[in-house]
Enzyme design. Structure first.
Site, PDB file in Angstrom:
ATOM      1  N   ARG A   1       0.856  -1.197   0.000  1.00  0.00           N
ATOM      2  CA  ARG A   1       0.000   0.000   0.000  1.00  0.00           C
ATOM      3  C   ARG A   1       0.883   1.234   0.000  1.00  0.00           C
ATOM      4  O   ARG A   1       1.697   1.402   0.906  1.00  0.00           O
ATOM      5  CB  ARG A   1      -0.881   0.032   1.248  1.00  0.00           C
ATOM      6  CG  ARG A   1      -1.634  -1.270   1.500  1.00  0.00           C
ATOM      7  CD  ARG A   1      -3.093  -1.136   1.123  1.00  0.00           C
ATOM      8  NE  ARG A   1      -3.740  -2.436   1.139  1.00  0.00           N
ATOM      9  CZ  ARG A   1      -4.886  -2.698   1.776  1.00  0.00           C
ATOM     10  NH1 ARG A   1      -5.491  -1.759   2.455  1.00  0.00           N
ATOM     11  NH2 ARG A   1      -5.434  -3.891   1.709  1.00  0.00           N
TER      12      ARG A   1
ATOM     13  N   GLU B   1       0.928   4.063   1.172  1.00  0.00           N
ATOM     14  CA  GLU B   1       0.324   4.923   2.194  1.00  0.00           C
ATOM     15  C   GLU B   1       1.204   6.140   2.390  1.00  0.00           C
ATOM     16  O   GLU B   1       2.323   6.016   2.876  1.00  0.00           O
ATOM     17  CB  GLU B   1       0.235   4.185   3.543  1.00  0.00           C
ATOM     18  CG  GLU B   1      -0.451   2.840   3.518  1.00  0.00           C
ATOM     19  CD  GLU B   1      -1.953   2.956   3.715  1.00  0.00           C
ATOM     20  OE1 GLU B   1      -2.446   4.101   3.837  1.00  0.00           O
ATOM     21  OE2 GLU B   1      -2.614   1.906   3.726  1.00  0.00           O
TER      22      GLU B   1
ATOM     23  N   ARG C   1       0.432   2.790  12.569  1.00  0.00           N
ATOM     24  CA  ARG C   1      -0.299   1.568  12.224  1.00  0.00           C
ATOM     25  C   ARG C   1      -0.330   1.255  10.736  1.00  0.00           C
ATOM     26  O   ARG C   1      -1.060   0.366  10.307  1.00  0.00           O
ATOM     27  CB  ARG C   1      -1.716   1.652  12.785  1.00  0.00           C
ATOM     28  CG  ARG C   1      -2.455   2.925  12.376  1.00  0.00           C
ATOM     29  CD  ARG C   1      -3.728   3.095  13.158  1.00  0.00           C
ATOM     30  NE  ARG C   1      -3.455   3.215  14.594  1.00  0.00           N
ATOM     31  CZ  ARG C   1      -4.380   3.308  15.527  1.00  0.00           C
ATOM     32  NH1 ARG C   1      -5.650   3.251  15.199  1.00  0.00           N
ATOM     33  NH2 ARG C   1      -4.056   3.442  16.790  1.00  0.00           N
ATOM     34  N   HIS C   2       0.421   1.985   9.949  1.00  0.00           N
ATOM     35  CA  HIS C   2       0.462   1.726   8.507  1.00  0.00           C
ATOM     36  C   HIS C   2       1.880   1.414   8.043  1.00  0.00           C
ATOM     37  O   HIS C   2       2.811   2.143   8.365  1.00  0.00           O
ATOM     38  CB  HIS C   2      -0.061   2.927   7.709  1.00  0.00           C
ATOM     39  CG  HIS C   2      -1.542   3.115   7.837  1.00  0.00           C
ATOM     40  ND1 HIS C   2      -2.094   3.958   8.777  1.00  0.00           N
ATOM     41  CD2 HIS C   2      -2.574   2.554   7.160  1.00  0.00           C
ATOM     42  CE1 HIS C   2      -3.426   3.901   8.672  1.00  0.00           C
ATOM     43  NE2 HIS C   2      -3.739   3.061   7.697  1.00  0.00           N
TER      44      HIS C   2
ATOM     45  N   GLU D   1      -7.998  -0.894  13.794  1.00  0.00           N
ATOM     46  CA  GLU D   1      -8.656  -1.842  12.897  1.00  0.00           C
ATOM     47  C   GLU D   1      -7.725  -3.027  12.660  1.00  0.00           C
ATOM     48  O   GLU D   1      -6.583  -2.869  12.248  1.00  0.00           O
ATOM     49  CB  GLU D   1      -8.976  -1.167  11.556  1.00  0.00           C
ATOM     50  CG  GLU D   1      -9.678  -2.115  10.601  1.00  0.00           C
ATOM     51  CD  GLU D   1      -9.806  -1.549   9.187  1.00  0.00           C
ATOM     52  OE1 GLU D   1     -10.106  -0.358   9.027  1.00  0.00           O
ATOM     53  OE2 GLU D   1      -9.579  -2.336   8.240  1.00  0.00           O
TER      54      GLU D   1
ATOM     55  N   SER E   1     -10.896  -6.424   7.995  1.00  0.00           N
ATOM     56  CA  SER E   1     -12.115  -6.033   7.288  1.00  0.00           C
ATOM     57  C   SER E   1     -12.604  -7.231   6.493  1.00  0.00           C
ATOM     58  O   SER E   1     -11.797  -7.991   5.957  1.00  0.00           O
ATOM     59  CB  SER E   1     -11.838  -4.899   6.287  1.00  0.00           C
ATOM     60  OG  SER E   1     -11.690  -3.671   6.942  1.00  0.00           O
TER      61      SER E   1
ATOM     62  N   ARG F   1      -0.880  -5.911  12.790  1.00  0.00           N
ATOM     63  CA  ARG F   1      -1.827  -5.256  13.711  1.00  0.00           C
ATOM     64  C   ARG F   1      -2.325  -6.237  14.767  1.00  0.00           C
ATOM     65  O   ARG F   1      -2.480  -5.883  15.935  1.00  0.00           O
ATOM     66  CB  ARG F   1      -2.983  -4.660  12.930  1.00  0.00           C
ATOM     67  CG  ARG F   1      -2.517  -3.486  12.087  1.00  0.00           C
ATOM     68  CD  ARG F   1      -3.673  -2.617  11.701  1.00  0.00           C
ATOM     69  NE  ARG F   1      -3.248  -1.568  10.781  1.00  0.00           N
ATOM     70  CZ  ARG F   1      -4.087  -0.798  10.129  1.00  0.00           C
ATOM     71  NH1 ARG F   1      -5.393  -0.953  10.290  1.00  0.00           N
ATOM     72  NH2 ARG F   1      -3.634   0.137   9.311  1.00  0.00           N
TER      73      ARG F   1
HETATM   74  P1  ATP Z   1      -6.902   1.449   7.439  1.00  0.00           P
HETATM   75  O1  ATP Z   1      -8.287   2.040   7.354  1.00  0.00           O
HETATM   76  O2  ATP Z   1      -6.465   1.196   8.838  1.00  0.00           O
HETATM   77  O3  ATP Z   1      -5.900   2.151   6.618  1.00  0.00           O
HETATM   78  P2  ATP Z   1      -7.858  -0.356   5.456  1.00  0.00           P
HETATM   79  O4  ATP Z   1      -9.307  -0.378   5.786  1.00  0.00           O
HETATM   80  O5  ATP Z   1      -7.388   0.493   4.352  1.00  0.00           O
HETATM   81  O6  ATP Z   1      -7.011  -0.028   6.776  1.00  0.00           O
HETATM   82  P3  ATP Z   1      -8.129  -2.997   4.430  1.00  0.00           P
HETATM   83  O7  ATP Z   1      -8.071  -2.729   2.985  1.00  0.00           O
HETATM   84  O8  ATP Z   1      -9.460  -3.192   5.069  1.00  0.00           O
HETATM   85  O9  ATP Z   1      -7.346  -1.848   5.211  1.00  0.00           O
HETATM   86  O10 ATP Z   1      -7.150  -4.225   4.740  1.00  0.00           O
HETATM   87  C1  ATP Z   1      -7.479  -5.302   5.608  1.00  0.00           C
HETATM   88  C2  ATP Z   1      -6.593  -5.305   6.829  1.00  0.00           C
HETATM   89  O11 ATP Z   1      -5.207  -5.268   6.439  1.00  0.00           O
HETATM   90  C3  ATP Z   1      -6.755  -4.078   7.706  1.00  0.00           C
HETATM   91  O12 ATP Z   1      -7.831  -4.248   8.596  1.00  0.00           O
HETATM   92  C4  ATP Z   1      -5.435  -4.016   8.428  1.00  0.00           C
HETATM   93  O13 ATP Z   1      -5.399  -4.911   9.511  1.00  0.00           O
HETATM   94  C5  ATP Z   1      -4.461  -4.510   7.370  1.00  0.00           C
HETATM   95  N1  ATP Z   1      -3.825  -3.383   6.688  1.00  0.00           N
HETATM   96  C6  ATP Z   1      -4.312  -2.685   5.663  1.00  0.00           C
HETATM   97  N2  ATP Z   1      -3.479  -1.714   5.270  1.00  0.00           N
HETATM   98  C7  ATP Z   1      -2.390  -1.820   6.068  1.00  0.00           C
HETATM   99  C8  ATP Z   1      -1.170  -1.104   6.158  1.00  0.00           C
HETATM  100  N3  ATP Z   1      -0.875  -0.101   5.340  1.00  0.00           N
HETATM  101  N4  ATP Z   1      -0.280  -1.484   7.096  1.00  0.00           N
HETATM  102  C9  ATP Z   1      -0.568  -2.506   7.926  1.00  0.00           C
HETATM  103  N5  ATP Z   1      -1.702  -3.211   7.892  1.00  0.00           N
HETATM  104  C10 ATP Z   1      -2.615  -2.887   6.985  1.00  0.00           C
HETATM  105 MN    MN Z   2     -10.525  -1.950   6.292  1.00  0.00          MN
END
Ligand code: ATP
Ligand code: MN
Length: 446
Positions: free
Chosen positions: A231, A233, A239-240, A369, A372, A420
């Site tokens: 990602r 980000e 947490r990312h 989180e 999902s 996480r």
């Molecule tokens: P957030 O809202 O916290 O950025 P997200 O909703 O974009 O997360 P999802 O696409 O739902 O993330 O991904 C499923 C799971 O993967 C998340 O619940 C989280 O535990 C993990 N995850 C997602 N993006 C990341 C990241 N950049 N770093 C670490 N863990 C991640």
């Molecule tokens: Mn999510």
């Protein structure tokens, strides 16, 4: 002929964790690195650490000559002992001695010493230090940072978490798969993709195995994958990561409620496994870990919007929960809980919905989180419709959509962020300590 900085024919006979009073007076060969040195002049105590533990070596001046006739053992020159530095890699042959005051109830009196790799400089951190505030300094020397017992405990727990998850999913009849990480189109849509050169084309690093795991339920019904997600980000948060490990599952003939139950059981199975099998590690990182009660509380998105509004937050129905909102909710609701029934507009295109509300959930731990998931759309026309509504190019998804022409079962699944989840088990504030070599907007090395 024994060269004293080469391992040569020497092989370890015991790990330090295997040493106890039953081995009194036995000869052992140990290898590892030096965790600490206490120099009392004519006697030097060295803590030798290996992957499972440590033991005290006692070097005494004058006692260094061995009379062990059946080996070519030589005396250990005391200057060599004096020149040792923490973190140096050594091998010793010596005799186990019961010593009630020593950390393991035994110590070892070396008769031969090989310095396999002498540390060149004073290490920036002791293996015993629990916290070391300078994260960048630690990450720049991550391999050595990971020698700290605290970090080692975290990653040994990580290993056991993965073991428990695999064991659980296997028992539940899931098979482990691997899907491509170099892909042609976004699986979720939106930004946050890393482009890569792929021969003469542009490709991307997969942000999720979503579409592939959905395809695989047509043949296998229950699949899981444990693999990196990428990602882009741009934010700096605790947490990312730009590269994280996702535990993804997908199940045919099931809906979001079924996979929420599965997820809940997977979480408790794993924590129970850790509580039972990671005592030593938990003592260091999180002695208070307890098995959460099930079922985890379930809150609808609507309920939480109400709660937020009653507490002075302004939020429109349809808005995603911001980190400020989650911070508030995490203070009111503790531990693991689900947020269910989200507005479909803020969930990915493949999420089953009634035009307004999606059969979707997030698993939270306080304000974090963890996972999902959702029921997925299994009708092609509906999926095309959702792609259009979310502004995605239908042609880019042809390779995926055509699978839906051949009898796609109803299905549901989730993605769980391994780092996480580990943060909640090991009580970590920063996701960077839940991964070996974190990748984020500022960091591409080591
Ligand atoms: P957030 O809202 O916290 O950025 P997200 O909703 O974009 O997360 P999802 O696409 O739902 O993330 O991904 C499923 C799971 O993967 C998340 O619940 C989280 O535990 C993990 N995850 C997602 N993006 C990341 C990241 N950049 N770093 C670490 N863990 C991640
Ligand atoms: Mn999510």
């Amino acid at each position: 002929m024994s060269i004293d900085d080469e391992i040569g024919e020497w092989r370890r006979t015991h790990y330090t964790s295997q040493l106890d009073s039953r081995l009194d007076n036995e000869h052992v060969t140990l290898m590892g690195y030096i965790a600490s040195i206490r120099d009392h002049g004519n006697i030097v105590f060295v803590m030798l650490a290996d992957k499972d533990g440590e033991v005290q070596l006692v070097f005494k001046r004058g006692k260094e000559v061995s009379n062990n006739s059946n080996s070519e053992s030589i005396s250990i020159p005391f200057f060599k002992v004096k020149s040792l530095k923490e973190h140096s890699c050594i091998a010793v042959k010596g005799k186990v001695k019961v010593s009630p005051n020593a950390p393991r109830g035994v110590e070892v009196v070396p008769e031969e010493l090989k310095v396999l790799s002498l540390a060149r400089s004073i290490p920036p951190f002791s293996v015993y230090s629990r916290t070391f505030p300078n994260l960048d300094l630690r990450l720049n020397l991550r391999a050595i940072d990971l020698r700290r017992y605290y970090m080692r405990a975290i990653f040994r727990i990580r290993h056991k978490v993965l073991k428990a998850i695999r064991e659980f999913l296997d028992k539940e009849g899931f098979i482990e798969v691997n899907t491509p990480k170099i892909i042609s189109t976004a699986s979720e849509g939106g930004a946050s993709l890393f482009p890569v050169f792929y021969f003469d084309r542009e490709a991307f690093l997969a942000q999720s195995p979503q579409l592939y795991k959905e395809q695989l339920v047509t043949a296998f019904e229950k699949v899981f994958e444990i693999a990196p997600i990428f990602r882009a980000e741009p934010s700096r948060t605790n947490r990312h990561l730009a590269e994280a490990i996702s535990v993804d599952i997908e199940e045919a003939f099931a809906d979001y409620k079924d996979v929420m139950n599965l997820l809940e059981r997977m979480i408790t199975y794993t924590i129970e496994y850790i509580v039972k099998n990671a005592n030593d590690e938990l003592r260091i990182v999180n002695p208070m870990l307890t098995i959460p009660k099930t079922p985890f509380p379930r809150y609808t998105y609507d309920e939480l919007i109400d709660m937020l509004r009653k507490n002075g937050y302004s939020i429109e129905w349809g808005d995603d929960l911001s980190s400020e909102h989650l911070t508030f909710l995490g203070r009111v609701i503790n531990g693991y809980y689900f947020i269910v029934d989200w507005p479909s507009s803020i969930r990915p295109f493949y999420t089953k919905n009634n035009g307004k509300i999606a059969e979707a959930f997030d698993l939270m731990y306080n304000d974090l989180e963890i996972s999902s998931g959702s029921s997925r759309i299994n009708k092609k026309e509906e999926l095309i419709e959702r792609l259009k509504i979310q502004g995605l190019r239908v042609e880019s998804f042809e390779y995926h959509l055509k699978v839906f022409d051949y009898g796609m079962p109803p299905h549901a699944g989730f993605g769980l962020g391994l780092e996480r989840f580990l943060m909640t088990i090991a009580k970590l504030d920063n996701i960077r300590d839940a991964t070996f070599y974190p990748r984020d907007i500022d960091r591409l090395i080591p």
